[in-house]
Design a protein around this motif. Structure first.
Motif, PDB file in Angstrom:
ATOM      1  N   ARG A  38       7.101  -7.417 -38.035  1.00 25.82           N
ATOM      2  CA  ARG A  38       5.980  -8.363 -37.968  1.00 25.82           C
ATOM      3  C   ARG A  38       4.895  -7.856 -37.019  1.00 25.82           C
ATOM      4  N   HIS A  39       4.997  -6.594 -36.604  1.00 23.63           N
ATOM      5  CA  HIS A  39       4.001  -5.954 -35.725  1.00 23.63           C
ATOM      6  C   HIS A  39       3.953  -6.598 -34.337  1.00 23.63           C
ATOM      7  N   VAL A  40       5.098  -7.057 -33.899  1.00 26.92           N
ATOM      8  CA  VAL A  40       5.228  -7.580 -32.539  1.00 26.92           C
ATOM      9  C   VAL A  40       5.831  -6.494 -31.663  1.00 26.92           C
ATOM     10  N   LEU A  41       5.236  -6.264 -30.518  1.00 28.28           N
ATOM     11  CA  LEU A  41       5.732  -5.247 -29.592  1.00 28.28           C
ATOM     12  C   LEU A  41       6.757  -5.863 -28.647  1.00 28.28           C
ATOM     13  N   GLU A  42       7.958  -5.321 -28.672  1.00 28.38           N
ATOM     14  CA  GLU A  42       9.016  -5.757 -27.759  1.00 28.38           C
ATOM     15  C   GLU A  42       9.263  -4.638 -26.757  1.00 28.38           C
ATOM     16  N   VAL A  43       9.193  -4.965 -25.501  1.00 28.75           N
ATOM     17  CA  VAL A  43       9.318  -3.958 -24.447  1.00 28.75           C
ATOM     18  C   VAL A  43      10.576  -4.231 -23.638  1.00 28.75           C
ATOM     19  N   ARG A  44      11.408  -3.233 -23.534  1.00 31.00           N
ATOM     20  CA  ARG A  44      12.600  -3.298 -22.686  1.00 31.00           C
ATOM     21  C   ARG A  44      12.296  -2.566 -21.390  1.00 31.00           C
ATOM     22  N   VAL A  45      12.529  -3.220 -20.282  1.00 31.87           N
ATOM     23  CA  VAL A  45      12.191  -2.664 -18.973  1.00 31.87           C
ATOM     24  C   VAL A  45      13.470  -2.351 -18.214  1.00 31.87           C
ATOM     25  N   LEU A  46      13.591  -1.120 -17.762  1.00 29.73           N
ATOM     26  CA  LEU A  46      14.723  -0.706 -16.934  1.00 29.73           C
ATOM     27  C   LEU A  46      14.241  -0.530 -15.497  1.00 29.73           C
ATOM     28  N   ALA A  96       0.830  -1.203   0.000  1.00 33.02           N
ATOM     29  CA  ALA A  96       0.000   0.000   0.000  1.00 33.02           C
ATOM     30  C   ALA A  96       0.867   1.257   0.000  1.00 33.02           C
ATOM     31  N   GLY A  97       0.367   2.285  -0.713  1.00 32.45           N
ATOM     32  CA  GLY A  97       1.030   3.572  -0.675  1.00 32.45           C
ATOM     33  C   GLY A  97       2.263   3.693  -1.542  1.00 32.45           C
ATOM     34  N   ILE A  98       2.500   2.720  -2.439  1.00 32.66           N
ATOM     35  CA  ILE A  98       3.682   2.758  -3.301  1.00 32.66           C
ATOM     36  C   ILE A  98       3.271   3.197  -4.708  1.00 32.66           C
ATOM     37  N   THR A  99       3.926   4.232  -5.233  1.00 28.27           N
ATOM     38  CA  THR A  99       3.675   4.692  -6.594  1.00 28.27           C
ATOM     39  C   THR A  99       4.983   4.631  -7.371  1.00 28.27           C
ATOM     40  N   VAL A 100       4.955   3.921  -8.499  1.00 30.09           N
ATOM     41  CA  VAL A 100       6.141   3.757  -9.331  1.00 30.09           C
ATOM     42  C   VAL A 100       6.042   4.731 -10.502  1.00 30.09           C
ATOM     43  N   GLU A 101       6.846   5.776 -10.470  1.00 30.15           N
ATOM     44  CA  GLU A 101       6.885   6.727 -11.584  1.00 30.15           C
ATOM     45  C   GLU A 101       7.701   6.119 -12.710  1.00 30.15           C
ATOM     46  N   THR A 102       7.089   6.007 -13.900  1.00 23.90           N
ATOM     47  CA  THR A 102       7.676   5.230 -14.996  1.00 23.90           C
ATOM     48  C   THR A 102       7.775   6.067 -16.257  1.00 23.90           C
ATOM     49  N   ALA A 103       8.964   6.079 -16.853  1.00 27.09           N
ATOM     50  CA  ALA A 103       9.172   6.734 -18.142  1.00 27.09           C
ATOM     51  C   ALA A 103       8.769   5.773 -19.250  1.00 27.09           C
ATOM     52  N   VAL A 104       7.972   6.256 -20.199  1.00 26.10           N
ATOM     53  CA  VAL A 104       7.488   5.425 -21.307  1.00 26.10           C
ATOM     54  C   VAL A 104       7.852   6.111 -22.617  1.00 26.10           C
ATOM     55  N   ALA A 105       8.436   5.345 -23.544  1.00 30.09           N
ATOM     56  CA  ALA A 105       8.820   5.900 -24.845  1.00 30.09           C
ATOM     57  C   ALA A 105       8.889   4.771 -25.859  1.00 30.09           C
ATOM     58  N   VAL A 151      14.778  -3.563  -2.303  1.00 34.77           N
ATOM     59  CA  VAL A 151      13.352  -3.844  -2.309  1.00 34.77           C
ATOM     60  C   VAL A 151      12.660  -3.115  -3.450  1.00 34.77           C
ATOM     61  N   ALA A 152      13.157  -1.915  -3.792  1.00 36.57           N
ATOM     62  CA  ALA A 152      12.544  -1.142  -4.869  1.00 36.57           C
ATOM     63  C   ALA A 152      12.549  -1.907  -6.177  1.00 36.57           C
ATOM     64  N   SER A 153      13.614  -2.668  -6.422  1.00 32.24           N
ATOM     65  CA  SER A 153      13.689  -3.457  -7.649  1.00 32.24           C
ATOM     66  C   SER A 153      12.558  -4.472  -7.725  1.00 32.24           C
ATOM     67  N   THR A 154      12.281  -5.156  -6.614  1.00 38.25           N
ATOM     68  CA  THR A 154      11.195  -6.142  -6.587  1.00 38.25           C
ATOM     69  C   THR A 154       9.852  -5.494  -6.848  1.00 38.25           C
ATOM     70  N   LEU A 155       9.603  -4.364  -6.196  1.00 35.55           N
ATOM     71  CA  LEU A 155       8.327  -3.672  -6.374  1.00 35.55           C
ATOM     72  C   LEU A 155       8.136  -3.201  -7.812  1.00 35.55           C
ATOM     73  N   VAL A 156       9.198  -2.666  -8.402  1.00 36.74           N
ATOM     74  CA  VAL A 156       9.103  -2.163  -9.773  1.00 36.74           C
ATOM     75  C   VAL A 156       8.880  -3.306 -10.748  1.00 36.74           C
TER      76      VAL A 156
END
Length: 351
Positions: free
Chosen positions: A103-111, A46-55, A117-122
């Motif tokens: 081929r219209h496949v979406l590949e997503v790279r996640v940083l 509860a109370g955790i907000t992950v600010e995420t850059a999307v591009a 603990v922050a890594s697990t939550l993200v």
């Protein structure tokens, strides 16, 4: 013999400490469960907000998917490099970079952060965002498919606190006393043999069978008593145990839970007694007992009616015929284990 054994347990600091820890967990379960759920299911902290850059190529769709999750706040960037720079500068907690292939496949790279603990939550929140994106893409592309793909699993609407309480906390409080009672039996018998007091006890007008049975009764009898106390404390903390439409149904569920605990305790203490008599060395006996019990519970976990599932279904009030049959089978195994221990004791006494 049983009274003597119970009196001697008071001096066992390890056992008393284990009981106090269980008492603390049960008594303050409503407070502890909030923190424990964060470890059990980090995505629901509860109370955790992950600010995420999307591009990227489908940044709008990915941002919409991220926004549909409970704890992600997406920020759109014009280029992938700008998103990476924002993540590197710690302006955001994570970055999602999407590329559409020919081929219209979406590949997503996640940083994500590389540690802590922050890594697990993200990671957990990013996984939810990708699942939301997958569902959205399936819906958008359904008209263009030549074959129907496999259906995705339905979204679970159950509270993680509910799931943790009945599938983890209740079985833990029921089965931990069972494991301890077997360990107590092993310690008690091996200590009598090492000190030579077992032969001294046999001078009294009791048989070796009476001595071992007294120890089994004292140890195995503690488990259902503890279980009843833990269930009562859970109820006082607002966790309904075996809720049913009638008091009879609730009583049947609680009695079945105690019967399950008593049957397992009888089986485990009988195993502990047999191991202690065959291998009187305390350390060796405890090792063999621990491995044996872990193997026993591991083998039982392979069954669809394993003890943890049975306890959870009884505690949540969704028991069926197979659940009660499983409890009866465990009680029967406990009785058979005690009978087997009696046979082993008689043979040991004749040698």
């Amino acid at each position: 013999m049983a009274k003597r054994e119970l009196a001697s347990l008071r001096s066992e600091k390890t056992i008393v400490l284990a009981l106090l820890i269980q008492l603390f967990v049960a008594a303050f379960s409503s407070f502890l469960v909030v923190g424990l759920v964060s470890l059990y299911d980090p995505g629901n902290a509860a109370g955790i907000t992950v600010e995420t850059a999307v591009a990227g190529d489908a940044a709008d769709e990915l941002a919409a998917a991220a926004e549909s999750t409970d704890s992600m706040e997406p920020r759109l960037y014009e280029t992938k490099q700008a998103a990476v720079d924002a993540f590197t500068a710690r302006e955001v907690d994570a970055a999602l970079l999407v590329t559409e292939t020919p081929r219209h496949v979406l590949e997503v790279r996640v940083l994500v952060p590389d540690q802590g603990v922050a890594s697990t939550l993200v990671v957990v929140q990013a996984r939810e965002a990708l699942r939301a994106l997958e569902r959205a893409e399936r819906a958008d592309r359904a008209a263009h498919l030549t074959s129907t793909p496999l259906e995705l699993p339905p979204r679970a609407g159950a509270s993680p606190y509910f799931g943790f309480t009945y599938t983890v906390l209740v079985p833990l409080l029921l089965f931990l006393p069972v494991f301890i009672t077997g360990s107590v039996t092993v310690d008690s018998l091996t200590e009598e043999v090492e000190r030579g007091t077992l032969e001294l006890l046999r001078v009294a007008p009791v048989t070796l069978t009476d001595i071992v049975e007294g120890k089994l009764l004292a140890a195995a009898g503690l488990a259902p008593v503890q279980a009843a106390l833990w269930l009562a404390l859970l109820s006082l903390n607002g966790t309904a145990i075996a809720p049913a439409s009638s008091a009879v149904g609730t009583a049947a569920g609680v009695v079945s839970l105690l019967g399950l605990t008593a049957g397992l305790a009888a089986l485990v203490t009988a195993l502990g007694a047999a191991v202690a008599l065959v291998s009187p060395d305390r350390r060796a006996a405890q090792t063999v007992y621990s491995l044996g019990v872990l193997g026993l519970f591991g083998a039982a976990a392979l069954s669809p009616v394993n003890p943890a599932n049975v306890a959870a279904k009884l505690a949540v009030g969704s028991a069926d015929t197979s659940t009660y049959l499983a409890v009866a089978a465990v009680v029967a195994l406990g009785v058979a284990g005690v009978a087997g221990a009696r046979t082993a004791v008689r043979r040991y006494g004749l040698d």
